[in-house]
Design a protein around this motif. Structure first.
Motif, PDB file in Angstrom:
ATOM      1  N   ALA A 139       0.628   1.905  10.851  1.00 37.23           N
ATOM      2  CA  ALA A 139      -0.652   1.768  11.064  1.00 37.23           C
ATOM      3  C   ALA A 139      -1.891   2.981  11.022  1.00 37.23           C
ATOM      4  O   ALA A 139      -2.762   2.398  10.391  1.00 37.23           O
ATOM      5  CB  ALA A 139      -0.926   0.571  12.294  1.00 37.23           C
ATOM      6  N   LEU A 140      -1.841   4.296  11.942  1.00 36.23           N
ATOM      7  CA  LEU A 140      -2.659   4.702  12.068  1.00 36.23           C
ATOM      8  C   LEU A 140      -2.511   5.510  10.347  1.00 36.23           C
ATOM      9  O   LEU A 140      -4.260   5.917  10.387  1.00 36.23           O
ATOM     10  CB  LEU A 140      -2.141   5.729  12.843  1.00 36.23           C
ATOM     11  N   GLU A 150       3.125   1.800  15.359  1.00 34.78           N
ATOM     12  CA  GLU A 150       2.473   1.894  14.969  1.00 34.78           C
ATOM     13  C   GLU A 150       1.588   3.341  14.622  1.00 34.78           C
ATOM     14  O   GLU A 150       0.450   3.401  13.883  1.00 34.78           O
ATOM     15  CB  GLU A 150       1.698   3.103  16.651  1.00 34.78           C
ATOM     16  N   LYS A 188      -2.315   4.265   7.521  1.00 30.98           N
ATOM     17  CA  LYS A 188      -2.864   3.156   6.820  1.00 30.98           C
ATOM     18  C   LYS A 188      -4.452   3.283   7.036  1.00 30.98           C
ATOM     19  O   LYS A 188      -5.466   3.150   5.726  1.00 30.98           O
ATOM     20  CB  LYS A 188      -2.458   1.707   6.884  1.00 30.98           C
ATOM     21  N   GLN A 189      -4.748   3.371   8.305  1.00 31.97           N
ATOM     22  CA  GLN A 189      -6.467   3.525   9.066  1.00 31.97           C
ATOM     23  C   GLN A 189      -6.404   4.101   8.413  1.00 31.97           C
ATOM     24  O   GLN A 189      -8.147   4.144   7.759  1.00 31.97           O
ATOM     25  CB  GLN A 189      -6.344   3.566  10.240  1.00 31.97           C
ATOM     26  N   LEU A 190      -6.302   5.623   8.230  1.00 31.69           N
ATOM     27  CA  LEU A 190      -6.263   7.374   8.231  1.00 31.69           C
ATOM     28  C   LEU A 190      -7.024   7.768   6.438  1.00 31.69           C
ATOM     29  O   LEU A 190      -8.255   7.586   5.822  1.00 31.69           O
ATOM     30  CB  LEU A 190      -6.048   7.850   8.484  1.00 31.69           C
ATOM     31  N   GLN A 203      -7.597   4.424   4.265  1.00 28.95           N
ATOM     32  CA  GLN A 203      -8.138   3.612   4.289  1.00 28.95           C
ATOM     33  C   GLN A 203      -9.968   3.966   4.425  1.00 28.95           C
ATOM     34  O   GLN A 203     -10.899   3.202   3.938  1.00 28.95           O
ATOM     35  CB  GLN A 203      -7.596   1.676   4.420  1.00 28.95           C
ATOM     36  N   TYR A 263       1.091   7.247   0.793  1.00 26.44           N
ATOM     37  CA  TYR A 263       0.069   6.293   0.511  1.00 26.44           C
ATOM     38  C   TYR A 263      -0.340   6.277  -1.272  1.00 26.44           C
ATOM     39  O   TYR A 263      -1.220   7.058  -1.824  1.00 26.44           O
ATOM     40  CB  TYR A 263      -0.680   6.379   1.890  1.00 26.44           C
ATOM     41  N   ASP A 285       0.830  -0.747   0.324  1.00 25.13           N
ATOM     42  CA  ASP A 285      -0.054  -0.014   0.235  1.00 25.13           C
ATOM     43  C   ASP A 285       0.960   1.242  -0.287  1.00 25.13           C
ATOM     44  O   ASP A 285       0.157   2.357   0.089  1.00 25.13           O
ATOM     45  CB  ASP A 285      -0.812  -0.074   1.166  1.00 25.13           C
TER      46      ASP A 285
END
Length: 479
Positions: free
Chosen positions: A472-473, A469, A475-477, A479, A417, A401
């Motif tokens: 991951a944050l 962390e 990537k979360q935001l 998506q 990203y 990603d």
């Protein structure tokens, strides 16, 4: 307020101690969590700090004034020691250098003449001598502290121009100024080098036309073949190559130009070689990575910034010169300041080497931190940050990603990203969301026309877990 200055009076000393303690406690209390920023937008900040006037008819006194600062300013300052801050080459400050700052401000030495800064002058001379040795220079070398990398680079470019005009063109530019021949002078630097190159050329009267930007290779290093070609083209056109600037740590990528190859080109063409190591100068302190800057002593001058990898308060920089006699280009005597008879008797007036007249005693920060931590302590700090960079790079590279632009050489990881059709807009929004909603401050820039994000990992308190962390944050935001 009755107390005006710190003096030998008991009343003044007690008041100074009281204020110092109050300020220290308030600063410490402002660190309520590990967030780098409390979150307000520019518009919200304007409302928070709004006052009818900053100059009331009657002063508020210390207590009320400090209470305003405690409520309005301290909570909203960027907290550079936070492990959530990694936007720029602007890091936290070592605690011993904070102590040095208090000494510097309180005693307020002015580093232009010996009689304004007796022991401070001797300390700066001592520190410069040790720095010259650290970067592989001989006893003929010299240096001066400056306000930052831009001024260090500007100083080096001035000295390079004057040396070239005097030694190669046999023309005294210091006395007679720029002539038509000088307008043909050309300096060569990477296309991603610091903008202080163009600023310096403008200030020197050479203009942007004198700065030749050299393409970079896939590792974001200056393309040596392209450099040789550009120099030859300029010679054929009647222009005069006088300077090559190698970057030891580009601002965005942290890439390091090949100083050995640049030195060969400079020598072949009677040119000055300057190393803009404002970023990468700290690598020399590492027992693991110092080899990456091993050729820096081949340069005629070096920019060293201590408010970047060296983790010291702004401002703190120096320019080192392989042949100290070249500082003569900046020397001019004034009867009220740097009298020649004083210098003959051993009084050092540092204004002889400086673009500035009044300067702060910034060398104290270097002296105290070097003494306090030693070689091993410094090596551990640099190794940790550069190790973190390699770790994050490997994690991003294995995640489909994300797109990583280039392998880092120092402590900057440059990525984006990429798992989106509108990736540029997504990356822009990510940075804004992180700063205002999560208190995380990261960098943003452009590469090959695409918006990219950047982690500048100067803080050795950052852990691998923290990096996981944040990845991951993001990537979360996204998506």
């Amino acid at each position: 307020m009755k107390t005006i200055f710190l003096t030998d009076s008991k009343t003044d000393k007690d008041e100074f101690k009281k204020i110092s303690l109050e300020v220290s406690e308030a600063i410490a209390d402002a660190f309520t969590d590990d967030r780098a920023y409390s979150g307000p937008t520019p518009q919200e900040l304007k409302e928070i700090i709004r006052q009818d006037t900053i100059l009331p008819e009657e002063g508020l006194g210390w207590e009320k004034t400090f209470e305003l600062a405690r409520k309005k300013i301290l909570p909203n300052l960027l907290r550079t020691p936070s492990t959530d801050y990694m936007a720029h080459l602007h890091g936290p400050s070592l605690v011993e250098t904070l102590a040095a700052e208090q000494i510097i401000s309180t005693f307020n030495q002015s580093m232009d003449s010996w009689d304004q800064s007796p022991v401070a002058t001797e300390i700066e001379v001592e520190v410069i001598n040790h720095l010259c040795n650290l970067y592989g220079y001989s006893k003929e070398a010299d240096g001066i502290f400056t306000s930052g990398g831009s001024q260090s680079n500007q100083t080096a470019i001035i000295l390079a121009r004057d040396w070239f005009c005097n030694e190669i063109l046999k023309y005294d530019v210091k006395k007679f100024g720029i002539n038509d021949r000088c307008l043909r002078l050309r300096m060569y630097t990477s296309e991603i080098s610091h903008f202080s190159m163009e600023k310096s050329a403008h200030i020197l009267g050479l203009g942007y036309q004198s700065v030749v930007k050299v393409p970079v290779d896939e590792k974001k290093r200056m393309d040596i073949k392209a450099l040789r070609s550009l120099i030859e083209e300029d010679k054929k056109a009647g222009n005069i190559p006088f300077l090559v600037v190698g970057t030891v740590g580009t601002t965005d990528f942290g890439s390091i130009d090949s100083l050995k190859e640049l030195s060969e080109i400079a020598r072949e063409n009677n040119m000055w070689l300057h190393a803009d190591a404002a970023y990468g100068s700290g690598v020399i302190m590492s027992d693991k990575y110092a080899d990456r800057v091993r050729d820096i002593n081949l340069c005629n001058s070096i920019t060293v910034d201590f408010h970047k990898m060296f983790l010291m308060p702004i401002s703190c920089s120096a320019v080192l010169i392989k042949d100290g006699k070249n500082f003569n280009a900046l020397t001019i005597h004034a009867d009220y300041l740097n009298r020649e008879e004083d210098e003959e008797d051993g009084y050092t007036n540092l204004v002889d080497k400086s673009l500035q007249t009044t300067r702060r005693f910034d060398a104290l920060k270097v002296w105290m931190s070097f003494q306090a931590r030693g070689k091993k302590g410094w090596s551990n700090l640099i190794n940790t940050s550069m190790g973190n960079t390699q770790y994050l790079y490997s994690k991003l590279k294995e995640d489909k990603d994300f797109e990583v632009i280039t392998e880092p050489e120092i402590s900057s990881v440059f990525f984006r990203y990429a798992a989106s059709e509108n990736a540029d807009e997504v990356n822009k929004k990510l940075r804004r969301q992180l700063i205002h909603q999560h208190g995380v401050v990261i960098g943003q820039t452009v590469s090959n026309g695409h918006v990219c994000l950047k982690f500048t990992l100067l803080n050795p308190l950052i852990t691998h877990e923290k990096l996981d962390e944040l990845k991951a944050l993001i990537k979360q935001l996204a998506q």
